[in-house]
Write a protein that holds these residues in place. Structure first.
Motif: not given
Length: 488
Positions: A321-324, A340-341, A440-444
């Motif tokens: 999901e992050l790569d996309l 963030r949505e 959100f920021v740290v995990l992403a």
């Protein structure tokens, strides 16, 4: 002889207090009483308290020392008390450990409900939402980036990730509260060490037992001495920051939350009778922000890593999901928190970690400010009320497969039940907006840059919390290997 006499007198006094209390309540329809005296010594206490609902229902009483407490174990009972009847349940019991921790200062987290407390809460909330509104995400991003630069030097080696997260979250709240000077004076490590020390002492049995048997404060207690020394150190650090901020303050401008609060506290209160906010209110707001803004978020991040080590398939989907949406970590692309949505699975994963492991699973105890009721049961004025947040999150009448780590439950069509990890009503955690931003920021960033692996084959962390109850639902110590993800 005197000591022996006091020991004999104590149970007589306790018995008399219990009989007098029962006589006063004889005409009320009270929640059922779970017999016994040692409930709060049980391991995995929130889950144990939920188990009692099989016999007594979602609301019941327990005996705690010389008083009874009411435990709420379902989403319905908690929201009935804390949201719909919040005025009745907004009080805070004035336990001895709370008085020791505040040392006469007007505390926000531990303070009882009043119009002045309400103004204190508004001041602190405004500092978070208005005073640092434009700098919060920038500070979190900057310090998170520095954090990952440190982690890259330890890439592929086992890392005690809880300690790393804890120092990061402490650095963030120190910057936001005290400004850049905190780094210039090299004080972040001092504040971090103090937070660790105070949390360890606060959770020790020698302090907690004073809330059950306050009379014991008159006996030698090394834990009590340590707490008093730690509080003196706390006040020295915070007073030093207050002095510097007052000396360098520029009217109409603020560099951080302390600047904002010092200027706002002098304004007249809109609500008549609320009283005047003083410097002590700013002092304790800073203390609450430091304690509440360090271990709670760091512990949630640690639980998230532990669950993802057990569920590599979820971790892989998150990275896809992050790569996309963002590309690889080498691309430097980043999504703003307001967007963030675009990362629904990451949001769902955070929600699921908060559901299964709310960091303060029994919240802080409430106290009724007047006679009230919950679903037909009378709750007398002055009753201590414990909302079992973790129990509400494991209620199988609300949650499908409640004990399973299943982020997809939050991706299903329709509105998901509300997670109560930050509490609700008048006593909801003021730091929730900052905590959600940090999670959100740290995990992403973490999952964009690294693949999380156990330190050795099969060496997965325990998903059971440390067995005996403390304020925070602590993860058992573990290590993780951070394998840098490939470029492109």
């Amino acid at each position: 002889m005197l000591f022996l006499g006091l020991l004999l007198l104590l149970p007589l006094m306790a018995g008399a207090c219990l009989l007098w209390g029962q006589w006063k309540l004889r005409s009320l329809h009270l929640p059922p009483l779970a017999p016994g005296f040692l409930h709060l010594l049980r391991p995995n206490l929130p889950v144990y308290l939920l188990g009692l609902t099989q016999k007594f229902g979602p609301i019941y009483r327990l005996r705690l020392g010389l008083q009874y407490v009411v435990v709420l174990n379902s989403k319905r009972t908690i929201e009935e008390a804390m949201v719909r009847k919040w005025v009745d349940f907004a009080g805070r019991p004035q336990m001895l450990s709370y008085k020791l921790a505040s040392q006469g200062y007007p505390d926000l987290s531990l303070g009882d409900y009043s119009l002045l407390w309400k103004a204190h809460k508004k001041l602190t909330r405004s500092a978070l939402l208005l005073g640092i509104r434009n700098s919060m995400e920038t500070v979190v991003e900057k310090l998170t980036q520095e954090f990952f630069e440190r982690l890259r030097t330890q890439a592929s080696a086992p890392v005690a990730i809880q300690k790393e997260f804890s120092f990061l979250t402490c650095s963030i709240i120190c910057y936001l509260t005290f400004g850049d000077k905190i780094k210039e004076d090299n004080l972040i490590h001092a504040f971090y060490d103090w937070v660790q020390e105070v949390m360890k002492i606060w959770d020790h049995w020698s302090i907690q037992i004073l809330d059950i048997i306050p009379f014991l404060r008159f006996f030698p207690n090394p834990g009590l001495w340590k707490l008093q020394q730690t509080i003196e150190k706390r006040d020295y650090f915070v007073e030093k920051q207050l002095r510097w901020h007052k000396e360098s303050l520029v009217a109409g401008q603020w560099r951080d939350m302390m600047d904002y609060m010092l200027q706002e506290m002098a304004l007249p209160r809109v609500e008549e009778g609320s009283g005047q906010l003083l410097e002590g209110h700013v002092h304790m707001a800073a203390v609450d922000l430091l304690i509440g803004g360090t271990e709670t978020t760091a512990t949630t991040l640690s639980w998230a890593v532990a669950f993802l080590l057990h569920h590599p398939e979820i971790q892989q989907r998150l990275q896809e999901e992050l790569d996309l949406q963002l590309g690889s970590s080498a691309s430097g692309s980043w999504v703003s928190y307001k967007d963030r949505e675009r990362l629904p699975l990451l949001n769902a994963t955070i929600a699921e970690v908060l559901r299964l492991r709310p960091v303060v699973p029994l919240a802080l105890p409430h106290r009724t400010t007047q006679l009230s009721s919950i679903f037909g049961y009378d709750i007398p004025e002055g009753t201590v009320v414990i909302p079992n947040l973790q129990g509400a999150h494991l209620d199988d009448t609300v949650w499908e497969q409640p004990h399973e780590f299943w982020p997809d439950r939050f991706l299903k069509p329709g509105k998901s039940p509300r997670v109560l990890a930050f509490g609700c009503g008048a006593r909801v955690c003021l730091g929730e907006p900052l905590a959600r931003l940090e999670l959100f920021v740290v995990l992403a960033r973490l999952l964009q840059a690294f693949t999380l692996l156990p330190p050795a084959e099969g060496a997965l962390p325990s998903l059971q919390p440390q067995p005996y109850f403390t304020t925070n639902l602590k993860v058992q110590p573990f290590q993780v290997r951070l394998q840098p993800r490939g470029v492109g």
